[in-house]
Design a protein around this motif. Sequence first.
Motif, short mmCIF file in Angstrom:
data_model
loop_
_atom_site.label_atom_id
_atom_site.label_comp_id
_atom_site.label_asym_id
_atom_site.label_seq_id
_atom_site.Cartn_x
_atom_site.Cartn_y
_atom_site.Cartn_z
N SER A 226 3.70 10.96 -22.16
CA SER A 226 3.30 11.06 -20.77
C SER A 226 3.91 9.88 -20.03
O SER A 226 4.36 8.90 -20.65
CB SER A 226 1.78 11.03 -20.64
OG SER A 226 1.26 9.76 -21.03
N PHE A 227 3.91 9.97 -18.72
CA PHE A 227 4.46 8.87 -17.94
C PHE A 227 3.70 7.57 -18.19
O PHE A 227 4.30 6.51 -18.36
CB PHE A 227 4.41 9.20 -16.44
CG PHE A 227 4.89 8.08 -15.56
CD1 PHE A 227 6.24 7.86 -15.37
CD2 PHE A 227 3.97 7.23 -14.95
CE1 PHE A 227 6.68 6.80 -14.57
CE2 PHE A 227 4.40 6.18 -14.15
CZ PHE A 227 5.77 5.96 -13.96
N GLY A 228 2.39 7.67 -18.25
CA GLY A 228 1.58 6.47 -18.46
C GLY A 228 1.84 5.83 -19.81
O GLY A 228 1.96 4.60 -19.92
N THR A 229 1.95 6.65 -20.86
CA THR A 229 2.19 6.11 -22.19
C THR A 229 3.57 5.48 -22.28
O THR A 229 3.75 4.38 -22.84
CB THR A 229 2.04 7.21 -23.25
OG1 THR A 229 0.75 7.81 -23.13
CG2 THR A 229 2.19 6.64 -24.64
N LEU A 230 4.58 6.17 -21.74
CA LEU A 230 5.93 5.62 -21.76
C LEU A 230 6.02 4.33 -20.96
O LEU A 230 6.73 3.39 -21.35
CB LEU A 230 6.91 6.65 -21.21
CG LEU A 230 7.20 7.85 -22.11
CD1 LEU A 230 7.98 8.92 -21.36
CD2 LEU A 230 7.97 7.41 -23.35
#
Length: 424
Positions: A226-230
């Motif tokens: 996900s964008f947040g994890t990346l």
Amino acid sequence: MREATGLKKRLAEAGKGAGGMAAFLLKWLALGSLVGALAGTASALFLWSLELATETRLEHSWLLFLLPAAGFFVSWIYRQYGGTAIRGSNLILESIHEGRERIPLRMAPLVLGGTVLTHLTGGSAGREGTAVQMGGSLAWLAGTLVRSGAADRRILLLCGMAGGFGSVFGTPLAGAVFGVEVLAIGMLRHGALYPCLVAALVGDAVTRAWGIGHAAYRIGEVPAESFGTLAAVAIAAVAFGLAARLFIAAVHGVRRLATRLVAPAPGRAAACGAVIVLLALLVGGGDYLGLSLPLLQDSFAPAGTVEPFAWLWKLVFTALTLGAGFQGGEVTPLFVIGSTLGHALAPLLQLPAPLLAGLGLVGVFSAAANTPLACFVLGLELFGADAAAYLLVASVIAYLCSGSASIYSSQRRTIRKDGREPVG
């Protein structure tokens, strides 16, 4: 008629090309296997000796007090008998670059004995430098035996590095890529990829055939991309790159300061050894001596298992050891620094500690050695493909954030890391 003649010429040229490629494949299958077998056997002996030395030190804690004497002795031996071998892995890189430097066979036993003695008495060092130097020294011997020319000798040295790296860590694919990537920033030696692959695969197989195993580390369940994890992984990667930069500066800083304060090399090693002993007694630094494999293993446990600043203490102990001139590699300490830093960042970034420990292991090494592709492959071999995207992000961003320095001072810089202009 002309068309028939042209077709015959093209077929003849194709036949010659196929024959030449077959000869190349067979030649380097034989030479790569020879170098790999030598490097794998040397790594097996080294890993067995290292395990014995570590067990002995843990059973006899008083051996730590012999660290200054061990440093003095090893440095004196190198000064008296080492010759060019004192330049270590950088001598191999310089020989590949220039084609003039001879790799003495004495490098292998000297670095083997020196590294084992370092670990026996508690110095904080690793394994990769020793394996690479032994592999390079034995590769030069192989080149002498088969009377290879200058161009083939360079490839043989790369095979020795790849075979040593792949066999000592049990990661042959990473060893092959490391062999063609470590020479220079921005350049891959594609012509040596097949020989290095053969050497690394054979080296790893031979080491395992001698009954030597390798520790396994698990990163557990990998969060969905996900964008947040990346973004969180990218933030961690910046920290990994800065940690590598601090490590390189610390090693060079200790070396410069020690040289200024104590001129003779044996005296420097003894003095820094005494500082390490004193520091270990003051802070209870037993976890930071030797390879610190228990600390590495603990970093893959749930968050909070490892002290938040364990990575910094390991960095300090290793900088003192390597900066003083003790023998050993940088990579295993970098693994420990990266994994414990990742573990410490896990609560802040809301990511699983085992995952960030694995990314830190890969990222800090990538940044310090300037080998992002090899470290990405290393991560795949160690942790599997489920975390491939995160491993690549950690390797590349950490590499970009570490500056122009390297743990290998003879590594060339053909381009800047931003790719905008060549290095003059």
